[in-house]
Scaffold this motif. Structure first.
Motif, PDB file in Angstrom:
ATOM      1  N   SER A  93       0.834  -1.199   0.000  1.00 20.79           N
ATOM      2  CA  SER A  93       0.000   0.000   0.000  1.00 20.79           C
ATOM      3  C   SER A  93       0.872   1.253   0.000  1.00 20.79           C
ATOM      4  O   SER A  93       2.069   1.196   0.293  1.00 20.79           O
ATOM      5  CB  SER A  93      -0.915   0.005   1.227  1.00 20.79           C
ATOM      6  N   LYS A  94       0.248   2.384  -0.310  1.00 17.64           N
ATOM      7  CA  LYS A  94       0.972   3.656  -0.295  1.00 17.64           C
ATOM      8  C   LYS A  94       1.460   3.969   1.117  1.00 17.64           C
ATOM      9  O   LYS A  94       2.575   4.478   1.307  1.00 17.64           O
ATOM     10  CB  LYS A  94       0.072   4.783  -0.801  1.00 17.64           C
ATOM     11  N   GLN A  95       0.648   3.658   2.130  1.00 19.61           N
ATOM     12  CA  GLN A  95       1.027   3.938   3.518  1.00 19.61           C
ATOM     13  C   GLN A  95       2.249   3.110   3.932  1.00 19.61           C
ATOM     14  O   GLN A  95       3.160   3.610   4.599  1.00 19.61           O
ATOM     15  CB  GLN A  95      -0.161   3.640   4.459  1.00 19.61           C
ATOM     16  N   TYR A  96       2.254   1.840   3.507  1.00 18.59           N
ATOM     17  CA  TYR A  96       3.393   0.988   3.846  1.00 18.59           C
ATOM     18  C   TYR A  96       4.636   1.425   3.076  1.00 18.59           C
ATOM     19  O   TYR A  96       5.760   1.346   3.585  1.00 18.59           O
ATOM     20  CB  TYR A  96       3.063  -0.470   3.552  1.00 18.59           C
ATOM     21  N   TYR A  97       4.435   1.895   1.855  1.00 16.62           N
ATOM     22  CA  TYR A  97       5.542   2.452   1.071  1.00 16.62           C
ATOM     23  C   TYR A  97       6.191   3.626   1.811  1.00 16.62           C
ATOM     24  O   TYR A  97       7.421   3.725   1.904  1.00 16.62           O
ATOM     25  CB  TYR A  97       5.027   2.892  -0.297  1.00 16.62           C
TER      26      TYR A  97
END
Length: 273
Positions: A213-217
């Protein structure tokens, strides 16, 4: 003259002997924090039913043993409120689920109850583009003399995608991690690349691509920038206090370390020719 030489010898011996004194460093010990390793990874071509979560705590800098956390209640639920329980393996702090159901773009909620404290997090399982081919270049690197490996894939054109790459080398102990986003190559062929200038014929590489996900990125970008790319892993205790997506619902100021992530992944092995 002989007396002067003897004096110099004795003075030098005293100086270097003094340098051998042990210096005790008194470090402050902060209260231990819970460390949650909750990476749900679905390998392409498998059912993904068996998943693991590990609980430990932070400890003193000079300690050799990482304390594990037992007797916790851990489960994950999906949007249909199906519940997947994680049971501890023989007081190891490692919890296993054997009936997990992975589904791309499904949102899952993690719940952990440990020592009377509740922790929660939500995340979406992201897909990964399959690896289409792996190429070896014997004129790579800054010098043009290093062996360089690239793993290619076709990025989907209809969505924003984020990737985590892991390279495990047979000639190294640690893995190499880095992240990528398709901002500049969306819908086109792209690749991950090795980061080892000491590769030789016969060495083996295990290459893994994760869809994230973008958040995990964003989380991994910070973590890699702090620790460098050669880290023990994004699912282990970070080298600095990097706040993840897991919330302490009992006391929000006392947040745990770690991240709840869900990824489809693909792993390929390659031997240097």
């Amino acid at each position: 003259m002989k007396k002067i030489i003897i004096f110099i010898f004795l003075f030098t011996s005293f100086f270097f002997t003094s340098c051998e004194d042990v210096v005790d460093v008194d470090l402050d010990n902060a209260p231990p924090k819970l460390v949650i390793e909750a990476a749900i990874n679905w390998e392409k071509g498998t059912t993904g039913k068996q998943q693991f979560i590990k609980l430990t705590t932070t400890t003193g800098y000079f300690e050799n043993v990482i304390p594990t956390v037992s007797n916790a209640v851990i489960y994950i639920t999906n949007s249909q409120n199906e519940k997947f329980n994680f049971n501890e393996i023989q007081k190891t702090g490692r919890y296993v689920c054997n009936d997990f159901i992975p589904e791309i773009d499904e949102t899952y909620k993690l719940t952990i109850i440990s020592n009377g404290t509740a922790y929660t997090a939500s995340e979406t399982l992201k897909s990964v583009a399959p690896i289409t081919r792996i190429e070896q270049n014997n004129q790579g690197g800054f010098t043009g003399k290093d062996i360089e490996i690239k793993a290619y894939y076709n990025d989907p054109a209809d969505e924003d995608n984020f990737y985590l790459y892991r390279y495990l080398y047979s000639n190294k102990i640690t893995s190499n991690y880095y992240v990528d986003e398709d901002k500049f190559f969306q819908g086109n062929e792209f690749f991950s690349v090795s980061d080892d200038d000491e590769l030789e014929t016969g060495d083996e590489i295990e290459i893994t691509h994760y869809g994230i996900s973008k958040q995990y990125y964003n989380y991994m970008s910070i973590l890699v920038s702090i620790a460098g790319s050669n880290v023990g892993g994004p699912f282990q205790s970070p080298p600095a206090t990097v706040k993840g997506n897991i919330i302490n619902t009992t006391d929000k100021t006392n947040y745990p370390l770690g991240y709840f992530s869900l990824s489809e992944k693909e792993t390929k092995k390659f031997k240097i020719q």
